[in-house]
Write an enzyme that holds these catalytic residues in place. Structure first.
Site, PDB file in Angstrom:
ATOM      1  N   LYS A   1      12.558 -25.348  14.221  1.00  0.00           N
ATOM      2  CA  LYS A   1      13.290 -26.453  14.912  1.00  0.00           C
ATOM      3  C   LYS A   1      12.089 -27.127  14.938  1.00  0.00           C
ATOM      4  CE  LYS A   1      17.505 -28.047  17.360  1.00  0.00           C
ATOM      5  NZ  LYS A   1      18.211 -27.183  18.833  1.00  0.00           N
TER       6      LYS A   1
ATOM      7  N   ARG B   1      12.399 -20.514  16.628  1.00  0.00           N
ATOM      8  CA  ARG B   1      13.429 -20.187  17.117  1.00  0.00           C
ATOM      9  C   ARG B   1      13.401 -18.187  16.208  1.00  0.00           C
ATOM     10  NH1 ARG B   1      18.559 -23.700  16.834  1.00  0.00           N
ATOM     11  NH2 ARG B   1      18.889 -23.884  14.725  1.00  0.00           N
TER      12      ARG B   1
ATOM     13  N   GLY C   1      19.485 -29.465   9.399  1.00  0.00           N
ATOM     14  CA  GLY C   1      18.541 -31.211   9.184  1.00  0.00           C
ATOM     15  C   GLY C   1      17.620 -31.299   9.845  1.00  0.00           C
ATOM     16  N   ARG C   2      17.463 -30.095  10.541  1.00  0.00           N
ATOM     17  CA  ARG C   2      15.709 -30.251  10.859  1.00  0.00           C
ATOM     18  C   ARG C   2      15.469 -28.604  11.592  1.00  0.00           C
ATOM     19  NH1 ARG C   2      16.446 -32.312  17.185  1.00  0.00           N
ATOM     20  NH2 ARG C   2      18.151 -31.740  17.714  1.00  0.00           N
TER      21      ARG C   2
ATOM     22  N   ASP D   1      29.738 -25.851  13.400  1.00  0.00           N
ATOM     23  CA  ASP D   1      28.303 -25.802  12.914  1.00  0.00           C
ATOM     24  C   ASP D   1      27.509 -25.574  14.085  1.00  0.00           C
ATOM     25  OD1 ASP D   1      29.603 -28.776  13.704  1.00  0.00           O
ATOM     26  OD2 ASP D   1      27.205 -28.645  13.402  1.00  0.00           O
ATOM     27  N   ASN D   2      28.234 -24.931  15.297  1.00  0.00           N
ATOM     28  CA  ASN D   2      27.451 -24.707  15.863  1.00  0.00           C
ATOM     29  C   ASN D   2      27.473 -23.494  16.894  1.00  0.00           C
ATOM     30  OD1 ASN D   2      25.325 -26.641  16.236  1.00  0.00           O
ATOM     31  ND2 ASN D   2      26.345 -27.873  17.933  1.00  0.00           N
TER      32      ASN D   2
ATOM     33  N   ASP E   1      15.390 -37.871  10.851  1.00  0.00           N
ATOM     34  CA  ASP E   1      13.879 -37.999  10.888  1.00  0.00           C
ATOM     35  C   ASP E   1      13.175 -35.701  10.532  1.00  0.00           C
ATOM     36  OD1 ASP E   1      14.131 -36.467  13.286  1.00  0.00           O
ATOM     37  OD2 ASP E   1      13.043 -38.479  13.725  1.00  0.00           O
ATOM     38  N   GLY E   2      14.246 -35.258  11.350  1.00  0.00           N
ATOM     39  CA  GLY E   2      14.000 -34.193  10.664  1.00  0.00           C
ATOM     40  C   GLY E   2      13.399 -33.085  12.325  1.00  0.00           C
TER      41      GLY E   2
ATOM     42  N   ARG F   1      26.585 -20.006  10.461  1.00  0.00           N
ATOM     43  CA  ARG F   1      27.541 -20.703  11.280  1.00  0.00           C
ATOM     44  C   ARG F   1      29.545 -20.288  10.695  1.00  0.00           C
ATOM     45  NH1 ARG F   1      23.464 -24.755  13.989  1.00  0.00           N
ATOM     46  NH2 ARG F   1      21.741 -23.696  13.630  1.00  0.00           N
TER      47      ARG F   1
HETATM   48  P1  AMP Z   1      23.371 -30.316  16.065  1.00  0.00           P
HETATM   49  O1  AMP Z   1      25.236 -30.860  16.595  1.00  0.00           O
HETATM   50  O2  AMP Z   1      22.660 -31.647  17.264  1.00  0.00           O
HETATM   51  O3  AMP Z   1      23.402 -28.880  16.305  1.00  0.00           O
HETATM   52  O4  AMP Z   1      22.886 -31.444  14.949  1.00  0.00           O
HETATM   53  C1  AMP Z   1      24.850 -32.024  13.739  1.00  0.00           C
HETATM   54  C2  AMP Z   1      23.976 -32.112  12.209  1.00  0.00           C
HETATM   55  O5  AMP Z   1      22.834 -32.844  12.835  1.00  0.00           O
HETATM   56  C3  AMP Z   1      23.445 -30.554  11.630  1.00  0.00           C
HETATM   57  O6  AMP Z   1      23.073 -30.731  10.774  1.00  0.00           O
HETATM   58  C4  AMP Z   1      21.204 -31.383  12.274  1.00  0.00           C
HETATM   59  O7  AMP Z   1      21.001 -30.529  11.323  1.00  0.00           O
HETATM   60  C5  AMP Z   1      21.549 -31.840  12.097  1.00  0.00           C
HETATM   61  N1  AMP Z   1      20.232 -33.174  12.827  1.00  0.00           N
HETATM   62  C6  AMP Z   1      20.191 -33.469  14.446  1.00  0.00           C
HETATM   63  N2  AMP Z   1      19.538 -34.102  15.001  1.00  0.00           N
HETATM   64  C7  AMP Z   1      18.107 -34.225  13.595  1.00  0.00           C
HETATM   65  C8  AMP Z   1      17.487 -34.716  13.068  1.00  0.00           C
HETATM   66  N3  AMP Z   1      16.116 -35.278  14.281  1.00  0.00           N
HETATM   67  N4  AMP Z   1      17.271 -34.467  11.847  1.00  0.00           N
HETATM   68  C9  AMP Z   1      17.619 -34.261  10.982  1.00  0.00           C
HETATM   69  N5  AMP Z   1      18.780 -33.431  10.939  1.00  0.00           N
HETATM   70  C10 AMP Z   1      18.692 -33.151  12.173  1.00  0.00           C
HETATM   71 MG    MG Z   2      23.571 -28.388  15.746  1.00  0.00          MG
END
Ligand code: AMP
Ligand code: MG
Length: 539
Positions: free
Chosen positions: A128, A198, A107-108, A282-283, A140-141, A205
């Site tokens: 990122k 990165r 997503g970002r 997913d992490n 917002d990405g 994943r």
């Molecule tokens: P995370 O648990 O932080 O690794 O993120 C979970 C999901 O949310 C992943 O698909 C990320 O890409 C998405 N995500 C987190 N923050 C943002 C952001 N600011 N904009 C877009 N996607 C996000």
């Molecule tokens: Mg993640």
């Protein structure tokens, strides 16, 4: 031979070999039948380099001089694509906090392409926080300065600790503001934006496989797994050619390999007191790399129930002590995802059992090395270790400092131990001196006597034991409050503490006499301060 930025050459196997999303316009959507969508990073107004890692740069055969050029900043903030780059975001799903969350995806994160370096290693470059992608859902990405600095510093700190991790090449301020409601309590604030670049051999994943299984898209699932094995697990291909094995057997071997790598990674987290904080599937990297540094934290006073993540404060699913079990839970999700390609429950169950036995063996060896033993002796060491952890949690004891101090004590004989000696060596490791009651001191005295007896069996000279322990017990870690101090300064435009910490953490096991201040336990002001003791997912 060094590259210049514009002489970097790319070999983009992921986009070349895997199915792409046909849609190339950048809007949020569900993406079916594709492993990725092509997308370009957003341009930003006034990028400014905050820091780069010279060690990460060498992975791309880049010199420090190249990192200091304007072109470096423009490329690694996302303002300029180099010829040969093929930028994309990948499609994945995942289980978040134990529940299937559907399509998530980068997503970002925007991958720029792959570089094969002079050592024939393949490195994928990923930005990122470089703007929205088809997977951004309602976000917002972007990424803010504080979380980008945390990711940058911790990735490199983990690398220098010898822990498998994605790497961080650079952190660059965008010069633009980003709105964040840090504690999701209706008080949004404008914060400075930043982009981290990165590096990893692969960013795939568990969730990249889960999404295709969930959608019953077995053809794409198979393509991704075959590609992954060929590209990132070539040893399995060689083995199978030699043994003439069926693809099903290779898939199982692959899963066993992922189980082993995941176990190795978590053992290492437990060794240094790292808490990931969001171990959603997913992490979890298929290479067993620590990935996605968000609300992570470092154990200060030993407390297996501690979680740095405010979202996790109630359930404590991702607390320090749960990490081994949660990793296995995620592996079960991966096993379910690849099941359609294998259709053999027993083999997958056996591989999962292998995770447990492998973890246990590695963990025991790791603990033996932390304690300065030659090998793990089950008869004595099981009880010795469990009673140690019990004692460490009785009063607030800094885990990192405790093991360094333990190495210093020269246990000549067990009558060497008494309460004065304990206070002399260990007083600095305790957060609340009033907790040091007689009953507590008796317990630790008793434990130390057993430990001394155990050491006498090995008969390792004091100096040698000290060296061994110090090479496994870091002196310097990225304490939560230190990262926050560096962020506080960075938000005022002063990046000096980031550079200082990056330098300090290059040698986490060495004594650095002029940097003692960074090896102190957390000061009391940081006990309950946001960013120091609790972190939100908002980043
Ligand atoms: P995370 O648990 O932080 O690794 O993120 C979970 C999901 O949310 C992943 O698909 C990320 O890409 C998405 N995500 C987190 N923050 C943002 C952001 N600011 N904009 C877009 N996607 C996000
Ligand atoms: Mg993640």
């Amino acid at each position: 031979m060094y590259n210049t930025i514009s002489s970097l050459t790319f070999d983009n196997s992921f986009t070349r070999e895997l199915p792409a999303d046909n849609e190339t316009a950048n809007y949020r959507r569900q993406v079916a039948g594709a492993c990725y969508s092509r997308v370009k990073p957003a341009s930003v107004a006034a990028p400014k380099l905050i820091a780069y890692s010279k060690e990460a740069a060498t992975l791309l055969d880049l010199s420090e001089a190249a990192c200091k050029t304007d072109e470096f900043t423009q490329v690694f903030v996302g303002n300029k694509l180099l010829s040969g780059m093929d930028s994309y975001s990948s499609c994945y799903g995942g289980h978040q906090f134990g529940t299937w969350a559907g399509q998530l995806g980068d997503g970002r994160a925007i991958n720029l392409g792959e570089i094969v370096n002079s050592k024939s290693e393949r490195w994928t470059l990923q930005l990122k926080g470089a703007g929205p992608t088809p997977y951004s859902r309602n976000a917002d990405g972007l990424a803010v300065l504080r979380s980008s600095v945390r990711e940058f510093l911790c990735s490199e700190a983990m690398f220098h600790l010898g822990i498998p991790t994605t790497r961080a090449l650079s952190v660059i301020a965008t010069g633009e503001m980003v709105e964040r409601d840090m504690f999701y309590d209706g008080h949004p604030k404008e914060e400075q934006g930043a982009v981290v670049c990165r590096l990893a051999p692969s960013f795939t994943r568990f969730g990249n496989f889960e999404i295709f299984a969930f959608r019953n898209d077995i053809a794409t699932l198979k393509k991704l797994l075959d590609y992954t094995i060929k590209t990132d697990f070539p040893h399995l291909v060689e083995e199978s050619l030699y043994l003439n094995q069926s693809s099903c057997k290779i898939y199982i071997k692959w899963f066993e390999d992922v189980c082993r790598r995941t176990a190795d990674m978590v053992v290492e987290w437990m060794r240094v007191g790292f808490v990931h904080g969001v171990m959603n599937s997913d992490n979890m990297s298929i290479l067993g790399l620590t990935i996605d540094y968000g609300p992570y934290g470092w154990i200060e006073n030993y407390d297996p129930n501690w979680t740095p993540n405010t979202t996790d404060a109630k359930g404590r699913r991702y607390c320090f002590g749960n990490q081994p079990e949660i990793a296995q839970w995620n592996l079960v999700q991966l096993a379910n995802a690849i099941y359609p390609l294998i259709e053999d429950v027993d083999s997958l169950k056996n591989a999962l059992a292998l995770y447990s036995t492998h973890f246990k063996e590695k963990w025991q060896n790791m603990m033996a090395s932390k304690l300065g033993f030659r090998t793990f002796e089950p008869q004595t060491d099981k009880t010795l270790i469990s009673s140690l952890f019990n004692i460490l949690s009785l009063v607030e004891t800094d885990m990192t400092l405790f093991f360094r101090k333990l190495a210093l004590v020269d246990f000549k004989s067990d009558d060497f131990i008494n309460q004065d000696i304990i206070l002399k060596y260990f007083i600095d490791v305790y957060y609340i001196p009033s907790q040091l009651t007689n009953s507590y001191l008796e317990q630790i005295e008793n434990w130390l006597k057993h430990y001394a007896k155990r050491l006498s069996k090995d008969n390792t000279p004091h100096q040698a034991r000290c060296l061994q322990m110090d090479s496994r017990n870091p002196k310097y870690i990225l304490r939560n409050y230190l990262a926050q101090l560096a962020i506080d300064k960075a938000e005022q435009g002063d990046f000096s503490l980031i550079h200082k910490l990056l330098d300090l953490l290059r040698n986490p096991y060495s004594e650095q006499p002029d940097k003692e201040e960074f090896a102190q336990k957390r000061p009391d002001w940081a006990r309950n301060r946001a960013g120091c003791s609790m972190l939100s997912c908002s980043s």
